[in-house]
Design an enzyme around this catalytic site. Structure first.
Site, PDB file in Angstrom:
ATOM      1  CG  HIS A 157      -2.042  -0.988   1.089  1.00  0.00           C
ATOM      2  ND1 HIS A 157      -3.306  -0.642   0.734  1.00  0.00           N
ATOM      3  CD2 HIS A 157      -2.048  -2.340   1.228  1.00  0.00           C
ATOM      4  CE1 HIS A 157      -4.077  -1.719   0.678  1.00  0.00           C
ATOM      5  NE2 HIS A 157      -3.324  -2.765   0.976  1.00  0.00           N
ATOM      6  CG  ASP A 365       0.197   9.190   0.579  1.00  0.00           C
ATOM      7  OD1 ASP A 365       0.078   8.015   0.974  1.00  0.00           O
ATOM      8  OD2 ASP A 365      -0.436  10.145   1.064  1.00  0.00           O
TER       9      ASP A 365
HETATM   10  C1  GDG Z   1      -2.235   3.897   3.296  1.00  0.00           C
HETATM   11  C2  GDG Z   1      -1.200   4.512   2.328  1.00  0.00           C
HETATM   12  C3  GDG Z   1      -2.926   4.437   0.530  1.00  0.00           C
HETATM   13  C4  GDG Z   1      -8.388  10.314   7.903  1.00  0.00           C
HETATM   14  N1  GDG Z   1      -8.819  11.029   8.960  1.00  0.00           N
HETATM   15  C5  GDG Z   1     -10.025  10.530   9.263  1.00  0.00           C
HETATM   16  C6  GDG Z   1     -10.326   9.496   8.377  1.00  0.00           C
HETATM   17  N2  GDG Z   1      -9.311   9.394   7.559  1.00  0.00           N
HETATM   18  C7  GDG Z   1      -9.321   8.455   6.425  1.00  0.00           C
HETATM   19  C8  GDG Z   1      -9.356   9.187   5.120  1.00  0.00           C
HETATM   20  C9  GDG Z   1      -8.857   8.130   4.163  1.00  0.00           C
HETATM   21  C10 GDG Z   1      -7.913   7.330   5.063  1.00  0.00           C
HETATM   22  O1  GDG Z   1      -8.185   7.653   6.413  1.00  0.00           O
HETATM   23  C11 GDG Z   1      -6.487   7.709   4.804  1.00  0.00           C
HETATM   24  O2  GDG Z   1      -6.084   7.083   3.625  1.00  0.00           O
HETATM   25  P1  GDG Z   1      -4.839   7.617   2.819  1.00  0.00           P
HETATM   26  O3  GDG Z   1      -4.842   6.879   1.542  1.00  0.00           O
HETATM   27  O4  GDG Z   1      -4.943   9.074   2.657  1.00  0.00           O
HETATM   28  O5  GDG Z   1      -3.555   7.325   3.709  1.00  0.00           O
HETATM   29  P2  GDG Z   1      -2.987   6.183   4.726  1.00  0.00           P
HETATM   30  O6  GDG Z   1      -3.777   6.071   5.962  1.00  0.00           O
HETATM   31  O7  GDG Z   1      -1.557   6.555   4.915  1.00  0.00           O
HETATM   32  O8  GDG Z   1      -3.146   4.830   3.885  1.00  0.00           O
HETATM   33  C12 GDG Z   1      -1.899   5.316   1.255  1.00  0.00           C
HETATM   34  C13 GDG Z   1      -3.820   3.721   1.510  1.00  0.00           C
HETATM   35  O9  GDG Z   1      -3.071   3.013   2.504  1.00  0.00           O
HETATM   36  C14 GDG Z   1      -4.716   2.695   0.817  1.00  0.00           C
HETATM   37  O10 GDG Z   1      -3.955   1.816   0.052  1.00  0.00           O
HETATM   38  O11 GDG Z   1      -3.716   5.264  -0.301  1.00  0.00           O
HETATM   39  O12 GDG Z   1      -0.960   5.823   0.313  1.00  0.00           O
HETATM   40  O13 GDG Z   1      -0.264   5.319   3.037  1.00  0.00           O
HETATM   41  O14 GDG Z   1      -9.889   7.257   3.749  1.00  0.00           O
HETATM   42  O15 GDG Z   1     -10.661   9.626   4.865  1.00  0.00           O
HETATM   43  N3  GDG Z   1     -11.459   8.783   8.394  1.00  0.00           N
HETATM   44  C15 GDG Z   1     -12.372   9.089   9.345  1.00  0.00           C
HETATM   45  N4  GDG Z   1     -12.156  10.102  10.256  1.00  0.00           N
HETATM   46  C16 GDG Z   1     -10.997  10.848  10.235  1.00  0.00           C
HETATM   47  O16 GDG Z   1     -10.822  11.760  11.044  1.00  0.00           O
HETATM   48  N5  GDG Z   1     -13.506   8.387   9.407  1.00  0.00           N
END
Ligand code: GDG
Length: 463
Positions: A157, A365
């Site tokens: 990921h 990322d």
């Molecule tokens: C890893 C990889 C890859 C955030 N704050 C809240 C909340 N979030 C949710 C967001 C989003 C998720 O968390 C974060 O996803 P990201 O993709 O931005 O980043 P990582 O957590 O680092 O995820 C990344 C991912 O895996 C999937 O393969 O895209 O590159 O690092 O969905 O909305 N959700 C809620 N409350 C919050 O305050 N409910």
């Protein structure tokens, strides 16, 4: 058709959609398991005095969740240690933060062996196993050692780093060799895929064949880029629900005619929050007409708070936001609303919908799902503008965003200015193209492409 067995460090709730805080990974896998009659196996998040390998099994609609407890030493050496203090920083290009301690290595090997041992009795001969993320790279090797011949796929990921960086990891060769025990290895982006190929070709004198087969260590593994996406229907449903509408209204009242820029991230140094705040400060300093007319809402949910680098970045961000607010605020305006808590997904969807700009500027990322969520939450007739880092995997698909270099304050500051001034027809045109991409590269496309590739793959062959 065999069952799908998903293995990841932590498991989520497959039925969860609009509910409380879940990360990108949990949302993605929950959607995958609802589709297949699957089992999701991982660590319970709990620790016990002595590891027993006792499985705790919960059966839900269409999916079974099985967890195992680990020891406190495992949590420190495997999870806080090798996964989050060695691999995570290195894979995000932060070798300055990467800790190379032998005990972490040992903990990582031990937990991967424990996972394999515990998973073994759950496996049936025609199951397909799909292993997720950097915590579990050697899991296939441990399963093969125990005689497992099932098809096993791995999806990373996070980014795969450039080969010269990767070579700073002691035992880097062993880690890559373990990846050749999979039938299929998937990455988020072409950039990560080619960095992996580069390592195989140069450091192992291996070969990369057309179609993505990598040949090294006397073995062959199929590789590919499988960009992850959103569960678009679930997300748009959440964005149209009552909680989202309530938050959109609440935010509109609180805007009081001002424009809102939004950032939503786990509080992680890879997300470029400090650089983002400094770029925004530059924008404020150079744009006097923006003062009192714009604010940045940054939701930064605390994460991995047992790891020192996360405590440090949190303290730094407290300092930077305090300084910028102190310098620019007026009695009835603060330039940065900095929020260290999490919101429900549907609430977040509403908040995104009220923002004129989405600021997504990670320094590295794997993909970044926030960029896609911001787009999916916009009103088609009056959408906001997405500013996106060139170093997020999402930038390979989201070309109609304003693509920026997150290390350049001037670049990000210019993009903020351009985004806020962008006329509606151009915003609509860009949004339509972005939304098409979000729909096309959604969670189902990701899941189906990976699973189809895994199922077609013949057993590993010796060359
Ligand atoms: C890893 C990889 C890859 C955030 N704050 C809240 C909340 N979030 C949710 C967001 C989003 C998720 O968390 C974060 O996803 P990201 O993709 O931005 O980043 P990582 O957590 O680092 O995820 C990344 C991912 O895996 C999937 O393969 O895209 O590159 O690092 O969905 O909305 N959700 C809620 N409350 C919050 O305050 N409910």
């Amino acid at each position: 058709m065999g069952r799908l067995i998903v293995v990841s460090n932590r498991v989520g709730q497959p039925q969860q959609t609009a509910g409380a805080s879940v990360g990108g990974l949990a949302m993605a896998l929950g959607a995958a398991l609802r589709e297949y009659n699957g089992v999701w196996f991982g660590w319970s998040g709990r620790t016990v005095e002595t590891f027993t390998g006792q499985l705790s099994v919960q059966r839900g609609q269409g999916a079974t969740v099985a967890t195992v407890d680990l020891e406190e030493q495992d949590r420190q050496e495997y999870y806080n240690g090798y996964a989050n203090r060695t691999l995570w920083p290195l894979f995000h290009y932060r070798i300055d933060l990467s800790a190379y301690e032998r005990s972490f290595n040992e903990g990582y090997a031990r937990v991967n062996a424990r996972f394999a041992q515990t998973l073994l009795p759950l496996l049936q001969p025609d199951d397909f196993v799909w292993v997720h993320d950097y915590h579990l790279i050697p899991l296939a090797r441990e399963l093969r050692r125990r005689g497992v011949t099932n098809r096993i796929g791995f999806f990373l990921h996070i980014p795969w780093p450039a080969r010269r960086l990767f070579a700073t990891l002691p035992f880097h060769r062993e880690l890559v060799e373990a990846m050749f025990d999979y039938d299929l290895v998937g990455f988020q982006s072409e950039d990560s895929l080619s960095a992996f190929h580069d390592y195989v070709a140069h450091d192992e004198a291996g070969k990369v064949q057309t179609g993505g087969r990598a040949v090294a260590f006397g073995r062959t593994v199929r590789t590919g880029a499988f960009p992850i996406g959103l569960d678009v229907d679930a997300f748009t449903e959440a964005a149209q629900g009552e909680a989202a509408a309530a938050w959109r209204d609440r935010m509109r009242v609180s805007l009081a005619g001002r424009r809102m820029i939004i950032g939503v991230d786990r509080l992680d140094y890879s997300k470029g929050l400090e650089e983002r705040f400094l770029a925004y400060e530059e924008y404020l300093a150079n744009t006097p007409e923006a003062l009192e007319q714009v604010f940045l809402l940054q939701i930064a949910t605390p994460s991995r708070d047992e790891v020192p680098a996360y405590q440090e970045i949190r303290a730094r961000l407290d300092g930077v936001t305090g300084r910028i607010n102190g310098a620019f605020a007026t009695p009835d305006w603060v330039p940065i609303r900095y929020v260290n808590r999490s919101y429900r997904r549907d609430e977040l969807a509403g908040i995104y919908g009220a923002a004129s700009l989405g600021l997504v500027t990670p320094l590295r990322d794997g993909m970044n799902l926030v960029a896609k969520e911001y787009v999916a939450a916009q009103r088609p007739d009056d959408p906001g503008v997405l500013i996106l880092s060139q170093f997020a995997g999402a930038a390979e698909q989201m070309r109609e965003a304003l693509i920026v270099n997150p290390f350049s304050r001037e670049d990000v500051s210019d993009a903020i200015k351009a985004g806020l001034a962008m006329p509606r027809p151009e915003r609509v045109r860009r949004w339509e193209a972005l939304m098409d991409g979000v729909r096309k590269h959604d969670i189902e496309a990701w899941r189906d492409a990976f699973v189809a590739a895994l199922r077609e793959q013949p057993a590993p062959q010796l060359v």
